[in-house]
Design a protein around this motif. Structure first.
Motif, PDB file in Angstrom:
ATOM      1  N   VAL A  37       0.848  -1.195   0.000  1.00  0.00           N
ATOM      2  CA  VAL A  37       0.000   0.000   0.000  1.00  0.00           C
ATOM      3  C   VAL A  37       0.882   1.242   0.000  1.00  0.00           C
ATOM      4  O   VAL A  37       1.636   1.484   0.948  1.00  0.00           O
ATOM      5  N   ASN A  38       0.809   2.013  -1.080  1.00  0.00           N
ATOM      6  CA  ASN A  38       1.484   3.306  -1.172  1.00  0.00           C
ATOM      7  C   ASN A  38       0.446   4.414  -1.016  1.00  0.00           C
ATOM      8  O   ASN A  38      -0.719   4.235  -1.375  1.00  0.00           O
ATOM      9  N   VAL A  39       0.873   5.563  -0.506  1.00  0.00           N
ATOM     10  CA  VAL A  39      -0.064   6.663  -0.260  1.00  0.00           C
ATOM     11  C   VAL A  39       0.538   7.974  -0.751  1.00  0.00           C
ATOM     12  O   VAL A  39       1.704   8.273  -0.474  1.00  0.00           O
ATOM     13  N   ILE A  40      -0.270   8.749  -1.470  1.00  0.00           N
ATOM     14  CA  ILE A  40       0.128  10.094  -1.877  1.00  0.00           C
ATOM     15  C   ILE A  40      -0.880  11.083  -1.308  1.00  0.00           C
ATOM     16  O   ILE A  40      -2.084  10.976  -1.553  1.00  0.00           O
ATOM     17  N   GLY A  41      -0.373  12.030  -0.535  1.00  0.00           N
ATOM     18  CA  GLY A  41      -1.202  13.115  -0.039  1.00  0.00           C
ATOM     19  C   GLY A  41      -1.097  14.293  -0.994  1.00  0.00           C
ATOM     20  O   GLY A  41       0.004  14.680  -1.382  1.00  0.00           O
ATOM     21  N   VAL A  42      -2.238  14.850  -1.386  1.00  0.00           N
ATOM     22  CA  VAL A  42      -2.256  15.955  -2.345  1.00  0.00           C
ATOM     23  C   VAL A  42      -2.690  17.232  -1.622  1.00  0.00           C
ATOM     24  O   VAL A  42      -3.749  17.266  -0.993  1.00  0.00           O
ATOM     25  N   ILE A  43      -1.873  18.257  -1.710  1.00  0.00           N
ATOM     26  CA  ILE A  43      -2.177  19.524  -1.047  1.00  0.00           C
ATOM     27  C   ILE A  43      -2.182  20.646  -2.075  1.00  0.00           C
ATOM     28  O   ILE A  43      -1.559  20.550  -3.126  1.00  0.00           O
ATOM     29  N   GLU A  44      -2.907  21.709  -1.765  1.00  0.00           N
ATOM     30  CA  GLU A  44      -2.916  22.889  -2.636  1.00  0.00           C
ATOM     31  C   GLU A  44      -2.086  24.015  -2.043  1.00  0.00           C
ATOM     32  O   GLU A  44      -1.298  24.656  -2.713  1.00  0.00           O
ATOM     33  N   LYS A  45      -2.270  24.260  -0.760  1.00  0.00           N
ATOM     34  CA  LYS A  45      -1.519  25.305  -0.074  1.00  0.00           C
ATOM     35  C   LYS A  45      -1.125  24.787   1.302  1.00  0.00           C
ATOM     36  O   LYS A  45      -1.842  24.002   1.910  1.00  0.00           O
ATOM     37  N   GLY A  46       0.001  25.241   1.784  1.00  0.00           N
ATOM     38  CA  GLY A  46       0.409  24.862   3.126  1.00  0.00           C
ATOM     39  C   GLY A  46       0.713  23.387   3.237  1.00  0.00           C
ATOM     40  O   GLY A  46       1.413  22.819   2.407  1.00  0.00           O
ATOM     41  N   ASP A  47       0.140  22.732   4.255  1.00  0.00           N
ATOM     42  CA  ASP A  47       0.383  21.311   4.451  1.00  0.00           C
ATOM     43  C   ASP A  47      -0.913  20.620   4.854  1.00  0.00           C
ATOM     44  O   ASP A  47      -1.972  21.242   4.918  1.00  0.00           O
ATOM     45  N   MET A  48      -0.828  19.318   5.119  1.00  0.00           N
ATOM     46  CA  MET A  48      -2.016  18.538   5.454  1.00  0.00           C
ATOM     47  C   MET A  48      -2.334  18.591   6.938  1.00  0.00           C
ATOM     48  O   MET A  48      -3.344  18.048   7.372  1.00  0.00           O
TER      49      MET A  48
END
Length: 253
Positions: A37-48
């Motif tokens: 299981v791989n995971v990618i977090g997608v953000i637009e500004k700043g962080d999660m």
């Protein structure tokens, strides 16, 4: 050494799970079935945020995979990079285990540099020839809506990279939550993924993020897996063939 079948779930999300079974527990179950299981977090500004980053890291660790947190414009490249790195790491672990069984616990340490180079080359070659099955699991909660164009592009680019491999490759694309289940299969298992637009066709954005249940249902999409009875009844199940325990080792040797 026979060619491997490498199985991966790639979760693309922008927030924490807020419904159902723990995604860390679900990723642990996937790993037990020989699925990374791989995971990618997608953000637009700043962080999660601290909690979001912690969850992404823990899901990947439990699933024996890798994780990254990126902006939408980096997504396509990251999908390919994480998939390839996870493949290489899995094969390296299998090769190292075989060497230890043959040469003892200090197998890799005892190899002369030339032999280590040969092992590395074998890992690369096996990774290129091995069959690869990937389920891409895309978060369709409301906050992901402005990022879906980047996800579609990532799916398109990833399909091109799969076709360039010498080994057989196939992928399925799912969104979560689904309309009736925890996920909807947007693109069924295929070796020719050129329908990335199907991801958003009829897609209903939701406020919940059932990452754990979605991972469980994604596990059930693979052949030869065995879910615990309670989860099997709830999430669906593909029966094992006699004597097949669904581990990576069974597919490699």
């Amino acid at each position: 050494m026979k060619e491997a079948t490498l199985r991966q779930i790639l979760v693309v999300t922008d927030g924490c799970s807020n419904s159902g079974i723990s995604p860390v527990a679900a990723a642990t179950l996937a790993r037990e079935q020989g699925i990374t299981v791989n995971v990618i977090g997608v953000i637009e500004k700043g962080d999660m945020g601290e909690q979001g980053e912690k969850e992404i890291r823990e899901i990947a660790e439990a699933g024996g995979g890798l994780f990254d947190i990126v902006y939408p414009q980096q997504l396509a490249q990251t999908v390919q990079m994480l998939t390839r790195k996870a493949m290489t790491r899995t094969i390296h672990q299998v090769v190292s285990k075989e060497l230890k069984e043959i040469l003892g616990d200090s197998a890799m340490e005892g190899l002369v540099p030339e032999k280590r180079v040969q092992v590395a080359g074998m890992v690369d070659e096996l990774g290129e020839r091995s069959r690869l099955d990937v389920v891409m699991l895309v978060d369709s909660s409301g906050s992901m809506k402005p990022k879906l164009a980047a996800v579609q592009q990532a799916i398109h680019d990833f399909s091109i990279s799969l076709r360039s491999r010498s080994g057989q490759s196939r992928m399925a694309v799912c969104s979560f939550p689904g309309k009736q289940n925890h996920l909807d299969v947007r693109i069924p298992w295929t070796e020719e993924v050129d329908q990335a637009h199907q991801l958003t066709s009829g897609l209903t954005m939701s406020g919940i993020t059932p990452t754990g249940p979605a991972i469980i249902e994604a596990i059930a999409l693979f052949e030869h897996v065995k879910l615990p009875t309670g989860l099997r009844d709830r999430y669906g199940h593909n029966e094992l063939e006699d004597g097949d325990q669904g581990s990576l080792r069974d597919h490699v040797f």
